[in-house]
Design a protein around this motif. Structure first.
Motif, PDB file in Angstrom:
ATOM      1  N   SER A  54       0.816  -1.214   0.000  1.00  0.00           N
ATOM      2  CA  SER A  54       0.000   0.000   0.000  1.00  0.00           C
ATOM      3  C   SER A  54       0.850   1.264   0.000  1.00  0.00           C
ATOM      4  O   SER A  54       0.307   2.359  -0.047  1.00  0.00           O
ATOM      5  CB  SER A  54      -0.949  -0.006   1.199  1.00  0.00           C
ATOM      6  N   ILE A  55       2.163   1.133   0.032  1.00  0.00           N
ATOM      7  CA  ILE A  55       3.035   2.305  -0.089  1.00  0.00           C
ATOM      8  C   ILE A  55       2.859   2.946  -1.465  1.00  0.00           C
ATOM      9  O   ILE A  55       3.165   4.123  -1.649  1.00  0.00           O
ATOM     10  CB  ILE A  55       4.509   1.931   0.207  1.00  0.00           C
ATOM     11  N   ILE A  56       2.335   2.189  -2.411  1.00  0.00           N
ATOM     12  CA  ILE A  56       2.050   2.731  -3.743  1.00  0.00           C
ATOM     13  C   ILE A  56       1.073   3.900  -3.633  1.00  0.00           C
ATOM     14  O   ILE A  56       1.172   4.879  -4.367  1.00  0.00           O
ATOM     15  CB  ILE A  56       1.488   1.621  -4.663  1.00  0.00           C
ATOM     16  N   PHE A  57       0.164   3.809  -2.660  1.00  0.00           N
ATOM     17  CA  PHE A  57      -0.826   4.866  -2.457  1.00  0.00           C
ATOM     18  C   PHE A  57      -0.389   5.844  -1.369  1.00  0.00           C
ATOM     19  O   PHE A  57      -1.218   6.571  -0.826  1.00  0.00           O
ATOM     20  CB  PHE A  57      -2.182   4.247  -2.102  1.00  0.00           C
ATOM     21  N   PHE A  58       0.902   5.851  -1.053  1.00  0.00           N
ATOM     22  CA  PHE A  58       1.498   6.770  -0.072  1.00  0.00           C
ATOM     23  C   PHE A  58       0.886   6.621   1.316  1.00  0.00           C
ATOM     24  O   PHE A  58       0.651   7.594   2.012  1.00  0.00           O
ATOM     25  CB  PHE A  58       1.397   8.228  -0.541  1.00  0.00           C
ATOM     26  N   SER A  59       0.619   5.414   1.697  1.00  0.00           N
ATOM     27  CA  SER A  59       0.074   5.132   3.022  1.00  0.00           C
ATOM     28  C   SER A  59       1.193   4.587   3.911  1.00  0.00           C
ATOM     29  O   SER A  59       1.446   3.383   3.948  1.00  0.00           O
ATOM     30  CB  SER A  59      -1.073   4.128   2.925  1.00  0.00           C
ATOM     31  N   VAL A  60       1.845   5.500   4.639  1.00  0.00           N
ATOM     32  CA  VAL A  60       2.977   5.104   5.478  1.00  0.00           C
ATOM     33  C   VAL A  60       2.495   4.289   6.680  1.00  0.00           C
ATOM     34  O   VAL A  60       3.167   3.352   7.118  1.00  0.00           O
ATOM     35  CB  VAL A  60       3.767   6.354   5.934  1.00  0.00           C
ATOM     36  N   GLY A  61       1.329   4.604   7.207  1.00  0.00           N
ATOM     37  CA  GLY A  61       0.787   3.851   8.339  1.00  0.00           C
ATOM     38  C   GLY A  61       0.568   2.390   7.997  1.00  0.00           C
ATOM     39  O   GLY A  61       0.860   1.498   8.798  1.00  0.00           O
ATOM     40  N   CYS A  62       0.076   2.145   6.794  1.00  0.00           N
ATOM     41  CA  CYS A  62      -0.139   0.753   6.376  1.00  0.00           C
ATOM     42  C   CYS A  62       1.176   0.050   6.094  1.00  0.00           C
ATOM     43  O   CYS A  62       1.278  -1.166   6.263  1.00  0.00           O
ATOM     44  CB  CYS A  62      -1.053   0.701   5.163  1.00  0.00           C
ATOM     45  N   LEU A  63       2.196   0.799   5.658  1.00  0.00           N
ATOM     46  CA  LEU A  63       3.520   0.197   5.471  1.00  0.00           C
ATOM     47  C   LEU A  63       4.083  -0.261   6.809  1.00  0.00           C
ATOM     48  O   LEU A  63       4.560  -1.390   6.940  1.00  0.00           O
ATOM     49  CB  LEU A  63       4.477   1.187   4.806  1.00  0.00           C
ATOM     50  N   VAL A  64       3.986   0.592   7.814  1.00  0.00           N
ATOM     51  CA  VAL A  64       4.465   0.228   9.158  1.00  0.00           C
ATOM     52  C   VAL A  64       3.647  -0.944   9.697  1.00  0.00           C
ATOM     53  O   VAL A  64       4.187  -1.883  10.282  1.00  0.00           O
ATOM     54  CB  VAL A  64       4.396   1.445  10.107  1.00  0.00           C
ATOM     55  N   SER A  65       2.347  -0.900   9.466  1.00  0.00           N
ATOM     56  CA  SER A  65       1.481  -1.997   9.899  1.00  0.00           C
ATOM     57  C   SER A  65       1.876  -3.305   9.227  1.00  0.00           C
ATOM     58  O   SER A  65       1.909  -4.358   9.869  1.00  0.00           O
ATOM     59  CB  SER A  65       0.028  -1.667   9.578  1.00  0.00           C
ATOM     60  N   GLY A  66       2.178  -3.245   7.933  1.00  0.00           N
ATOM     61  CA  GLY A  66       2.572  -4.450   7.210  1.00  0.00           C
ATOM     62  C   GLY A  66       3.871  -5.031   7.726  1.00  0.00           C
ATOM     63  O   GLY A  66       4.004  -6.251   7.876  1.00  0.00           O
ATOM     64  N   VAL A  67       4.841  -4.166   8.024  1.00  0.00           N
ATOM     65  CA  VAL A  67       6.119  -4.653   8.551  1.00  0.00           C
ATOM     66  C   VAL A  67       5.913  -5.294   9.921  1.00  0.00           C
ATOM     67  O   VAL A  67       6.456  -6.374  10.207  1.00  0.00           O
ATOM     68  CB  VAL A  67       7.147  -3.494   8.617  1.00  0.00           C
TER      69      VAL A  67
END
Length: 194
Positions: A54-67
């Protein structure tokens, strides 16, 4: 068919299973919660990868959540299925230390590591992936509480409390000695002609 079942249980068996004292949990619950943990770890890592994309859509919160979700899935996989991570020495150490701890520690760990990814990105992928890890923690928590007493033991315990002046379960017992019955007739002083 019996050979497949023996191979499956040997894969799920831990080295400490033979030396550990029986905790009263049935065998199907022990292996069932381990299978639930393995499935939860797989889906947590899968949906964690989805959240990272979801980093494709510039969602940093979801990137952190995914990690965090991938990390939580790896921890659960290393503890529940060390045979999946046999190429990592640290995974074997983590599984061995987790086996030495009481079951409620594992329950608390699973419930705690399942919460932050949902907070960072409250999407369906986070809720499903971490929800399975949380459910595994809940089952381990219920297993750590132990087995319920038999009906006879509970009756004997209740009778001994009644005879010793403890808790009473009589229908005529009242909390307040001067309690008045409730009235369902309506408010006092209202006129029904209005």
């Amino acid at each position: 068919m019996a050979g497949i079942a023996e191979k499956f249980t040997s894969l799920l068996a831990r080295p400490s299973d033979e030396t550990a004292p029986p905790d009263g949990a049935p065998w199907y619950l022990k292996y069932g919660v381990r299978v639930l943990g393995i499935v939860a770890a797989f889906f947590a890592m899968l949906f964690g990868l989805w959240n990272c994309l979801s980093i494709i859509f510039f969602s940093v919160g979801c990137l952190v959540s995914g990690v965090l979700q991938i990390f939580a899935g790896f921890i659960v996989m290393a503890v529940e299925a060390p045979f999946c991570c046999m190429f990592l020495e640290h995974a074997q150490v983590i599984a061995r230390k987790a086996d030495e701890r009481p079951m409620w520690n594992r329950a608390a760990l699973y419930c705690i590591i399942a919460i932050p990814p949902v907070i960072f990105c409250p999407g369906l992928g986070s809720i499903f992936g971490c929800g399975l890890i949380f459910a595994t923690g809940v089952v381990y928590g219920m297993m750590s509480i132990g087995k319920k007493a038999s009906l006879e033991e509970m009756r004997n315990n209740a009778q001994s409390q009644n005879s010793s002046g403890g808790i009473t379960t009589s229908d005529k017992a009242s909390i307040v000695n001067n309690a008045q019955p409730f009235s369902f007739t309506g408010a006092v002083g209202t006129d029904s002609n209005v």
